[in-house]
Design an enzyme around this catalytic site. Sequence first.
Site, PDB file in Angstrom:
ATOM      1  N   SER A 100     -13.497  50.900 101.622  1.00 52.62           N
ATOM      2  CA  SER A 100     -14.905  51.258 101.757  1.00 52.62           C
ATOM      3  C   SER A 100     -15.619  50.046 102.341  1.00 52.62           C
ATOM      4  O   SER A 100     -15.549  48.955 101.776  1.00 52.62           O
ATOM      5  CB  SER A 100     -15.513  51.627 100.402  1.00 52.62           C
ATOM      6  OG  SER A 100     -16.878  51.969 100.551  1.00 52.62           O
ATOM      7  N   HIS A 105     -56.119  57.703 119.155  1.00 53.51           N
ATOM      8  CA  HIS A 105     -54.980  56.795 119.057  1.00 53.51           C
ATOM      9  C   HIS A 105     -54.418  56.770 117.646  1.00 53.51           C
ATOM     10  O   HIS A 105     -53.201  56.841 117.433  1.00 53.51           O
ATOM     11  CB  HIS A 105     -55.405  55.387 119.482  1.00 53.51           C
ATOM     12  CG  HIS A 105     -54.335  54.356 119.339  1.00 53.51           C
ATOM     13  ND1 HIS A 105     -54.219  53.555 118.226  1.00 53.51           N
ATOM     14  CD2 HIS A 105     -53.298  54.034 120.143  1.00 53.51           C
ATOM     15  CE1 HIS A 105     -53.172  52.759 118.370  1.00 53.51           C
ATOM     16  NE2 HIS A 105     -52.596  53.022 119.525  1.00 53.51           N
ATOM     17  N   CYS A 114     -20.122  52.319 102.339  1.00 55.33           N
ATOM     18  CA  CYS A 114     -20.999  52.502 101.178  1.00 55.33           C
ATOM     19  C   CYS A 114     -22.228  51.615 101.208  1.00 55.33           C
ATOM     20  O   CYS A 114     -23.018  51.609 100.283  1.00 55.33           O
ATOM     21  CB  CYS A 114     -20.235  52.275  99.875  1.00 55.33           C
ATOM     22  SG  CYS A 114     -19.573  50.604  99.692  1.00 55.33           S
ATOM     23  N   GLY A 150     -50.259  55.488 124.266  1.00 57.08           N
ATOM     24  CA  GLY A 150     -51.220  54.436 123.989  1.00 57.08           C
ATOM     25  C   GLY A 150     -50.661  53.031 124.012  1.00 57.08           C
ATOM     26  O   GLY A 150     -51.394  52.065 123.791  1.00 57.08           O
ATOM     27  N   MET A 208     -49.130  51.389 126.600  1.00 60.55           N
ATOM     28  CA  MET A 208     -49.277  50.652 127.859  1.00 60.55           C
ATOM     29  C   MET A 208     -50.635  50.968 128.480  1.00 60.55           C
ATOM     30  O   MET A 208     -51.431  51.701 127.913  1.00 60.55           O
ATOM     31  CB  MET A 208     -48.114  50.974 128.782  1.00 60.55           C
ATOM     32  CG  MET A 208     -46.799  50.397 128.290  1.00 60.55           C
ATOM     33  SD  MET A 208     -45.390  50.880 129.284  1.00 60.55           S
ATOM     34  CE  MET A 208     -45.271  52.625 128.912  1.00 60.55           C
ATOM     35  N   LYS A 215     -43.877  60.910 132.548  1.00 58.00           N
ATOM     36  CA  LYS A 215     -45.126  61.429 133.105  1.00 58.00           C
ATOM     37  C   LYS A 215     -44.944  61.797 134.576  1.00 58.00           C
ATOM     38  O   LYS A 215     -45.333  62.887 135.014  1.00 58.00           O
ATOM     39  CB  LYS A 215     -46.223  60.383 132.948  1.00 58.00           C
ATOM     40  CG  LYS A 215     -47.624  60.866 133.296  1.00 58.00           C
ATOM     41  CD  LYS A 215     -48.654  59.770 133.050  1.00 58.00           C
ATOM     42  CE  LYS A 215     -48.703  59.345 131.603  1.00 58.00           C
ATOM     43  NZ  LYS A 215     -49.688  58.288 131.334  1.00 58.00           N
ATOM     44  N   ARG A 226     -51.805  54.860 136.136  1.00 57.93           N
ATOM     45  CA  ARG A 226     -51.342  55.082 134.761  1.00 57.93           C
ATOM     46  C   ARG A 226     -49.869  54.704 134.612  1.00 57.93           C
ATOM     47  O   ARG A 226     -49.087  54.820 135.542  1.00 57.93           O
ATOM     48  CB  ARG A 226     -51.494  56.555 134.368  1.00 57.93           C
ATOM     49  CG  ARG A 226     -52.903  57.109 134.429  1.00 57.93           C
ATOM     50  CD  ARG A 226     -52.872  58.617 134.163  1.00 57.93           C
ATOM     51  NE  ARG A 226     -54.159  59.270 134.325  1.00 57.93           N
ATOM     52  CZ  ARG A 226     -55.000  59.532 133.336  1.00 57.93           C
ATOM     53  NH1 ARG A 226     -54.676  59.201 132.101  1.00 57.93           N
ATOM     54  NH2 ARG A 226     -56.144  60.129 133.568  1.00 57.93           N
ATOM     55  N   TYR A 235     -15.998  59.333 105.482  1.00 56.58           N
ATOM     56  CA  TYR A 235     -17.289  59.623 104.866  1.00 56.58           C
ATOM     57  C   TYR A 235     -18.240  58.453 105.045  1.00 56.58           C
ATOM     58  O   TYR A 235     -17.842  57.325 105.342  1.00 56.58           O
ATOM     59  CB  TYR A 235     -17.133  59.930 103.368  1.00 56.58           C
ATOM     60  CG  TYR A 235     -16.709  58.752 102.519  1.00 56.58           C
ATOM     61  CD1 TYR A 235     -17.648  57.860 102.010  1.00 56.58           C
ATOM     62  CD2 TYR A 235     -15.365  58.516 102.234  1.00 56.58           C
ATOM     63  CE1 TYR A 235     -17.266  56.773 101.239  1.00 56.58           C
ATOM     64  CE2 TYR A 235     -14.975  57.437 101.471  1.00 56.58           C
ATOM     65  CZ  TYR A 235     -15.933  56.560 100.973  1.00 56.58           C
ATOM     66  OH  TYR A 235     -15.562  55.475 100.224  1.00 56.58           O
ATOM     67  N   ARG A 272     -46.254  66.403 128.606  1.00 57.41           N
ATOM     68  CA  ARG A 272     -45.065  65.771 128.048  1.00 57.41           C
ATOM     69  C   ARG A 272     -44.696  66.526 126.781  1.00 57.41           C
ATOM     70  O   ARG A 272     -45.493  67.306 126.256  1.00 57.41           O
ATOM     71  CB  ARG A 272     -45.327  64.294 127.723  1.00 57.41           C
ATOM     72  CG  ARG A 272     -46.466  64.067 126.742  1.00 57.41           C
ATOM     73  CD  ARG A 272     -46.857  62.609 126.667  1.00 57.41           C
ATOM     74  NE  ARG A 272     -48.080  62.403 125.892  1.00 57.41           N
ATOM     75  CZ  ARG A 272     -48.832  61.325 125.956  1.00 57.41           C
ATOM     76  NH1 ARG A 272     -48.504  60.343 126.777  1.00 57.41           N
ATOM     77  NH2 ARG A 272     -49.918  61.201 125.218  1.00 57.41           N
TER      78      ARG A 272
END
Length: 910
Positions: free
Chosen positions: A795, A457, A862, A103, A105, A24, A94, A882, A338
């Site tokens: 694996s 919210h 896996c 929402g 904090m 912010k 803020r 993989y 934002r």
Amino acid sequence: MTTTKWVYDFSEGDASQKNLLGGKGANLAEMTNLGLPVPPGFTITTEACNAYRKAGQEFPDGLLDEAAEHRKSLEEAMGRAIGDPKDPLLVSVRSGAPFSMPGMMDTVLNVGLNDDSVEGLIAQTESERFAWDSYRRLLQMYGKTVMGVEGELFEEAIEAAKEKKGVSNDLELDTEDLKELVGRFKEIVAKEAGRDFPQDPTEQLHLSIEAVFRSWDNRRARDYRRRNKISDDLGTAVNVQSMVFGNKGEDSGTGVAFTRDPSSGEKKPYGDYLVDAQGEDVVAGIRNTLKLEDMGGVQPEAWDELQGHMGTLERHFKDMCDIEFTVEQGKLWLLQTRTGKRTALAEWAIAYDMVEEGLIDDVKAVRDRLTADKLDELFKPRIRAELKDSTEPVATGLNASPGAAVGRVVFTADDASTWAADGEPVILVRRETTPDDYHGMIAAQGILTSAGGTNSHAAVVARGEGIPAVCGADSIRIDRKAKQFKVKDSTVAEGDWIAIDGTDGTIYAEKLETEPSELESAITGNEAGRKSVLWQAYERFMSLADENRRLKVRANADTPDQSTNARIRGAQGIGLCRTEHMFLGEERVRAVRKMIFADTEEEENEAYDALLPLQRGDFVGIFEAMDGLPVTVRLLDPPLHEFLPNHVDLAIEVALAEERTDDEVKLRDETISLDAARTMLRKVEELQEANPMLGLRGVRLGILKPGLYAMQTRAIIEAACEVAKNGGDPKPEVMIPLAATAEELRQMREELDPVAKEVIDAAGVDLHVEFGTMIELPRAAVTAGEIAEHADFFSYGTNDLTQTAFGFSRDDIGKFLAMYEERKLVPANPFVTIDRPGVGRLMEIASAEGREANPAIHLGICGEHGGDPDSVAFCEELGLEYVSCSPFRVPVARLAAAQAVLGKAESSSK
């Protein structure tokens, strides 16, 4: 000695400093530099917050002096002083973390008002009502946020004031009503907080800054960070900003604007606007809002100016922006911007459109704009079309977050969390939600509110978390005490089934069936679905992902249908085919039990002969579905007692039969003689183990029952040969589970290699077979060099490796995981994301030693970690060949694998 700079004026920073100034603060600085209408102010850094926390909630040296200097500069620039009884300057305080946490904090508005300066505000604005309304807002917000007073007490006082006057809207309360409320609020604060509301504006400011710092560690903020994998060490900045007022009459107002629709991604302004209101009125959902585009009908000049600034910000940041703004007596002010939170659908639509518009390129879209972990939201179900057409909704609200949800009604966040933990699908129904409801919201299948807009919210959290939501359904009348709501002539009580559709805002007072989403239809071949823009975006970006990723993605699949499903989602083989699932079914269970009860080798072989053709048929279908791709088949792993009745249940049935002198015992799946039941009971007792997960299972079972793995190997290779003879290209890989020593694997291969060779020679086909093992025990990981001498592949079975590394049971960890995460004993659920320092280190050791001993070995994973983006990134770092995951997570893993490469490439280029 260099002095730390704790405070920055908005004109000093820029967007690149979000880690220091928070998102912010950095964006307020950037907007100030762009010359946009931003109320002036200053930012206290995240470093100051962390220093405050580290010092045991004490301000670091020099912070208050710096803040005082910047306050003085702000007062000089505005020509007013905070707390001045004649011409007061009011400020907002803020939060602003480096990553958006909407929402989560705290915020305090109108800081600087007291019994004296309220008179100055009246003189300044020539509006008694406005001044007293601003004062009561400060008391309410400050009392709850800074002094810890229960917020419901203030709401109840407001409701009482409206009831006394006989009105239903806050705006209908006049000056005298608001004066009375200020007095009532002071009484509430004094009683509940044990001290009076502070009249000193400097004390107000300092305590507000502390409250924002402390809110970094409140429950909802911790829960949000844990769910979104945001570090607890970042801290929040604090933005002190000159107040501008949207509650000065009909020519004023406040709103939230998105430059594009955050639900659908459509390129049109989207948001909420409230005339004569302050910002918290929009987010809190206490009044139903106007749609943003309707703002033009009440304040056309401000609307035109806002649209121009929205375009400027979107072009500058090259992303969809979320903007908070206020109109004060016709003058537009931008309070913050934002990057806008969005659904997965909007994420893909916006990325696609911005590439088409030339704002970003394809690589940036895939690397930065798509969230791999949200991709499966695109496959979420919707209410079946025929039911949708034939069922009348009982109410309609705002389509706050897309997707269909069906569940039982609950009215509190705690109940939602408790019911969901017990396996019940729930819909959380509230008038509006607050940040304190977060734990229940994320446990629910869907959220329904009777008040609030598309930026309330409830809506913001639901979109961010991928939860279907309908908000602002004002025809619903909720009775929290009776735990029910009424709509039209219907009463819906706690536990009743309802369905909501967050895509169009409809609500149904019954349990409706769902059907596949548009993308699910398209991926499974539906032609209509394949004409959609979403499918075009999916095809475009997933093709780019596949071009850029190095890791292959396989699937965990046990049947031909699962294998086909995995392949259409982009799987490049099967990384785990669990053969124990093939032993289910009446005929197969009988054969397995015959093997278990066998007293002679001949009886065992008869059981294997019965199982062999059944297993072979299963494998033929899987090899055909995965033609040309590798299929890793894990030989039988679980303990044998899992194929027998529960010991307690069986003992009771035998005892009852003996008491009744019955000749038969009825089991769940068959009726057998009493003698057979007694024999079975003896075998169950014989096989009972204190800890079966570490008992007779895996390779130990193969060694104890010599013909078992040989039978399975024969079935696998015979199936592969059959497919090969029919022109297919099977690629079988046989995986021996739970090996802890090299000798276990050597002996098993000594038994199984000849079986495979015999079958291949008899079939006369050219077939390459690989044998390997799962690395799922710490001993196997640290002796991987020895084991690799007898393996063609490893694996990583990360589920069991995590269990054995931590000593945690994945079935029982839920009893203490939340406490462990809260106390930072573990950074995240280790069964969801690989624990890099422990389990990851074992994988590093095994990979390095395995490759050193056997350079030809190939490595994969896996466990279900293969579908977790953070774990996929770790596998990329480790250089595995993989990852393998459930079929439905295959697209997630494909995208995550590409982002791991593209992110690494970007980092190396800087």
